[in-house]
Motif scaffolding. Structure first.
Motif, PDB file in Angstrom:
ATOM      1  N   LYS A 109     -17.732  29.335 -11.476  1.00  0.00           N
ATOM      2  CA  LYS A 109     -18.577  29.274 -13.311  1.00  0.00           C
ATOM      3  C   LYS A 109     -18.226  31.189 -13.630  1.00  0.00           C
ATOM      4  CE  LYS A 109     -23.412  29.285 -14.777  1.00  0.00           C
ATOM      5  NZ  LYS A 109     -24.947  29.037 -14.202  1.00  0.00           N
ATOM      6  N   LYS A 110     -18.601  32.090 -12.350  1.00  0.00           N
ATOM      7  CA  LYS A 110     -18.131  32.774 -12.362  1.00  0.00           C
ATOM      8  C   LYS A 110     -16.931  33.588 -12.467  1.00  0.00           C
ATOM      9  CE  LYS A 110     -19.710  36.967  -9.352  1.00  0.00           C
ATOM     10  NZ  LYS A 110     -19.357  37.408  -8.017  1.00  0.00           N
ATOM     11  N   LEU A 111     -15.837  33.127 -12.396  1.00  0.00           N
ATOM     12  CA  LEU A 111     -14.282  32.809 -12.837  1.00  0.00           C
ATOM     13  C   LEU A 111     -14.936  32.452 -14.228  1.00  0.00           C
ATOM     14  CD1 LEU A 111     -13.130  31.809  -9.499  1.00  0.00           C
ATOM     15  CD2 LEU A 111     -11.762  33.665 -10.809  1.00  0.00           C
ATOM     16  N   GLN A 112     -15.459  31.187 -14.876  1.00  0.00           N
ATOM     17  CA  GLN A 112     -15.052  31.379 -15.896  1.00  0.00           C
ATOM     18  C   GLN A 112     -15.551  31.935 -16.717  1.00  0.00           C
ATOM     19  OE1 GLN A 112     -17.284  27.215 -15.417  1.00  0.00           O
ATOM     20  NE2 GLN A 112     -15.854  26.625 -16.977  1.00  0.00           N
ATOM     21  N   ARG A 115     -13.475  34.947 -17.896  1.00  0.00           N
ATOM     22  CA  ARG A 115     -12.529  34.083 -18.360  1.00  0.00           C
ATOM     23  C   ARG A 115     -11.095  33.686 -18.191  1.00  0.00           C
ATOM     24  NH1 ARG A 115     -13.915  34.907 -24.314  1.00  0.00           N
ATOM     25  NH2 ARG A 115     -11.848  33.767 -24.481  1.00  0.00           N
ATOM     26  N   ILE A 116     -11.061  33.738 -16.227  1.00  0.00           N
ATOM     27  CA  ILE A 116      -9.787  34.361 -15.395  1.00  0.00           C
ATOM     28  C   ILE A 116      -9.759  32.371 -15.669  1.00  0.00           C
ATOM     29  CG2 ILE A 116      -9.233  34.143 -13.562  1.00  0.00           C
ATOM     30  CD1 ILE A 116     -11.346  36.555 -12.919  1.00  0.00           C
ATOM     31  N   PHE A 117     -10.765  31.482 -15.283  1.00  0.00           N
ATOM     32  CA  PHE A 117     -10.354  30.517 -15.499  1.00  0.00           C
ATOM     33  C   PHE A 117     -10.477  29.930 -17.200  1.00  0.00           C
ATOM     34  CE2 PHE A 117     -11.249  28.030 -10.804  1.00  0.00           C
ATOM     35  CZ  PHE A 117     -10.207  28.943 -10.174  1.00  0.00           C
ATOM     36  N   GLU A 118      -9.807  28.802 -17.488  1.00  0.00           N
ATOM     37  CA  GLU A 118      -9.576  28.966 -18.826  1.00  0.00           C
ATOM     38  C   GLU A 118      -9.501  27.488 -18.651  1.00  0.00           C
ATOM     39  OE1 GLU A 118     -10.406  31.794 -21.742  1.00  0.00           O
ATOM     40  OE2 GLU A 118      -8.876  32.709 -21.181  1.00  0.00           O
ATOM     41  N   SER A 119      -9.323  26.776 -19.430  1.00  0.00           N
ATOM     42  CA  SER A 119      -8.249  25.129 -19.426  1.00  0.00           C
ATOM     43  C   SER A 119      -7.259  25.663 -20.399  1.00  0.00           C
ATOM     44  CB  SER A 119      -9.360  24.088 -20.304  1.00  0.00           C
ATOM     45  OG  SER A 119      -8.635  23.710 -21.456  1.00  0.00           O
ATOM     46  N   HIS A 120      -6.836  26.587 -21.144  1.00  0.00           N
ATOM     47  CA  HIS A 120      -5.175  25.646 -21.724  1.00  0.00           C
ATOM     48  C   HIS A 120      -4.301  26.858 -20.838  1.00  0.00           C
ATOM     49  CE1 HIS A 120      -7.168  29.779 -23.733  1.00  0.00           C
ATOM     50  NE2 HIS A 120      -6.163  30.531 -23.630  1.00  0.00           N
ATOM     51  N   ARG A 121      -4.748  27.713 -19.856  1.00  0.00           N
ATOM     52  CA  ARG A 121      -3.643  28.911 -19.312  1.00  0.00           C
ATOM     53  C   ARG A 121      -4.060  28.832 -17.663  1.00  0.00           C
ATOM     54  NH1 ARG A 121      -4.584  34.175 -18.153  1.00  0.00           N
ATOM     55  NH2 ARG A 121      -6.792  34.167 -17.613  1.00  0.00           N
ATOM     56  N   ILE A 122      -2.909  28.735 -17.240  1.00  0.00           N
ATOM     57  CA  ILE A 122      -3.097  28.839 -15.608  1.00  0.00           C
ATOM     58  C   ILE A 122      -3.366  30.999 -15.322  1.00  0.00           C
ATOM     59  CG2 ILE A 122      -1.808  29.238 -13.470  1.00  0.00           C
ATOM     60  CD1 ILE A 122       0.174  26.955 -14.692  1.00  0.00           C
ATOM     61  N   LEU A 125      -1.704  34.922 -10.376  1.00  0.00           N
ATOM     62  CA  LEU A 125      -2.050  35.517  -9.205  1.00  0.00           C
ATOM     63  C   LEU A 125      -3.040  37.079  -9.343  1.00  0.00           C
ATOM     64  CD1 LEU A 125       0.395  34.686  -6.890  1.00  0.00           C
ATOM     65  CD2 LEU A 125      -1.225  32.834  -7.830  1.00  0.00           C
ATOM     66  N   GLN A 126      -2.373  37.843 -10.317  1.00  0.00           N
ATOM     67  CA  GLN A 126      -3.307  39.556 -10.162  1.00  0.00           C
ATOM     68  C   GLN A 126      -4.130  39.620 -10.630  1.00  0.00           C
ATOM     69  OE1 GLN A 126      -1.145  42.637  -9.041  1.00  0.00           O
ATOM     70  NE2 GLN A 126      -2.872  42.757  -8.398  1.00  0.00           N
ATOM     71  N   GLU A 127      -4.923  38.565 -12.091  1.00  0.00           N
ATOM     72  CA  GLU A 127      -5.905  38.697 -11.804  1.00  0.00           C
ATOM     73  C   GLU A 127      -6.673  38.168 -10.533  1.00  0.00           C
ATOM     74  OE1 GLU A 127      -6.592  36.410 -16.034  1.00  0.00           O
ATOM     75  OE2 GLU A 127      -4.868  35.721 -15.511  1.00  0.00           O
ATOM     76  N   ILE A 128      -6.687  37.188 -10.276  1.00  0.00           N
ATOM     77  CA  ILE A 128      -7.335  36.456  -8.845  1.00  0.00           C
ATOM     78  C   ILE A 128      -7.555  37.179  -8.162  1.00  0.00           C
ATOM     79  CG2 ILE A 128      -7.272  34.456  -7.537  1.00  0.00           C
ATOM     80  CD1 ILE A 128      -7.560  33.659 -10.137  1.00  0.00           C
ATOM     81  N   SER A 129      -6.565  37.418  -7.682  1.00  0.00           N
ATOM     82  CA  SER A 129      -5.809  38.626  -6.617  1.00  0.00           C
ATOM     83  C   SER A 129      -7.319  39.951  -6.711  1.00  0.00           C
ATOM     84  CB  SER A 129      -4.461  39.147  -6.204  1.00  0.00           C
ATOM     85  OG  SER A 129      -4.655  40.172  -4.941  1.00  0.00           O
TER      86      SER A 129
END
Ligand code: NLE
Ligand code: FE2
Length: 325
Positions: A109-112, A115-122, A125-129
């Motif tokens: 939920k936090k990732l959503q 706006r790091i987890f969105e359905s239209h784009r992968i 790694l940098q944002e996730i890291s």
């Protein structure tokens, strides 16, 4: 630290296998297992797809060129790749509320929200890291493919996760036997941002440093049945926390059905269970909780043969070797 003395950096006997002492040493921990390369495996969905294989090679080369301290490579994903992501992402969205453990759901939920987890784009790694770093201090490194167990596990000791960056073939979005970035992102990333789970992951990594080949085999079996395919109790229910389940909806449903066997997680027996990675698992191990799994794991690690102990110093990103007397 009763009964334990700090050894100088070079004082472990040369008989001991080399292992990384500093996060930068992970530059040397990128050896691949080649069994699933689309170039070599005829059953790989990308085997007959020249374009896919070429793309995969480009992304692998970028990972090989990566060195400690570099920014994470940015991959502009193609429309097809983003489409593959969307399909898996949307099935995960459907299944998560019912089948994923609460810790996974919370971070998802936090990732959503961020706006790091969105359905239209992968996501990159940098944002996730950066996200992981803010939450548990974990960071990522790009990996070119499936790494050897020793190399992969050793990076966890430094709270570093080696992540592939290529995308599975569009023809088989819902299950792949090898890791790809969809598996890493949807399967692994949420829980690596959970403090208790991050700690458990790091302890598996620390236990692997300087371990014998036989012990590495046991540790990777434990890794397999927890971090990859683990189930856990939540009140009267059983939920999934393993990344290989959370990134593959067919196996997720299988794991929670009565078509497989559930056994209680117990490191000494789990470590000896044979497994394969081509088909759905016939057996899954159920943990009481992450805390309980960690406790049991610690007790089991204490029975390992290693003549020294290790401790990670996050200020220096260095592993300190302690002689256990
Ligand atoms: N079977 C998983 C998936 O399709 O996402 C990947 C497992 C990697 C060990
Ligand atoms: Fe994985």
């Amino acid at each position: 630290l009763d009964g334990v003395t700090l050894l100088a950096d070079n004082s472990v006997s040369i008989k001991d296998p080399w292992f990384p002492r500093h996060a930068s040493d992970l530059d040397n921990c990128n050896h691949l297992m080649t069994k699933y390369e689309p170039d070599l495996d005829m059953s790989h969905p990308g085997f007959a797809d020249k374009e896919y294989r070429a793309r995969r090679k480009v992304i692998a080369e970028i990972a090989f060129a990566y060195k400690y301290g570099d920014p994470m490579p940015n991959i502009p994903y193609t429309e097809t790749e983003n489409e593959t992501w969307s399909r898996v992402f949307n099935t995960v969205l459907d299944l998560v509320p019912k089948h994923a453990c609460i810790e996974y759901q919370r971070v998802f939920k936090k990732l959503q929200e961020e706006r790091i987890f969105e359905s239209h784009r992968i996501p990159q790694l940098q944002e996730i890291s950066d996200f992981l770093k803010r939450n548990t201090g974990f960071t990522l490194r790009p990996a070119a493919g499936l790494l050897t167990a020793r190399d992969f596990l050793s990076s966890l000791a430094f709270r570093v996760f080696q992540s592939t960056q290529y995308v599975r073939h569009i023809n088989s979005p819902y299950h792949t036997p090898e890791p790809d970035c969809i598996h890493e992102l949807l399967g692994h990333m949420p829980l690596l941002a959970d403090p208790s789970f991050a700690q458990f992951s790091q302890e598996i990594g620390l236990a692997s440093l300087g371990a014998s080949d036989e012990e590495i085999e046991k540790l990777s079996t434990i890794y397999w049945f927890t971090i990859e395919f683990g189930l856990c109790k939540e009140g009267p229910e059983v939920k999934a926390y393993g990344a290989g389940l959370l990134s593959a909806y067919g196996e997720l449903l299988h794991a929670l059905s009565d078509k497989c066997e559930h056994r209680p997680f117990d490191p000494s027996t789990t470590a000896l269970q044979k497994y394969q990675d081509q088909e759905y698992q016939p057996i899954y191990y159920v943990a009481e909780s992450f805390e309980d799994a960690k406790e049991k794991f610690r007790r089991w690690v204490a029975t390992m043969s290693r003549p020294f102990e290790v401790r990670y110093n996050p200020h220096t990103q260095r592993v300190e070797v302690l002689d256990s007397v």
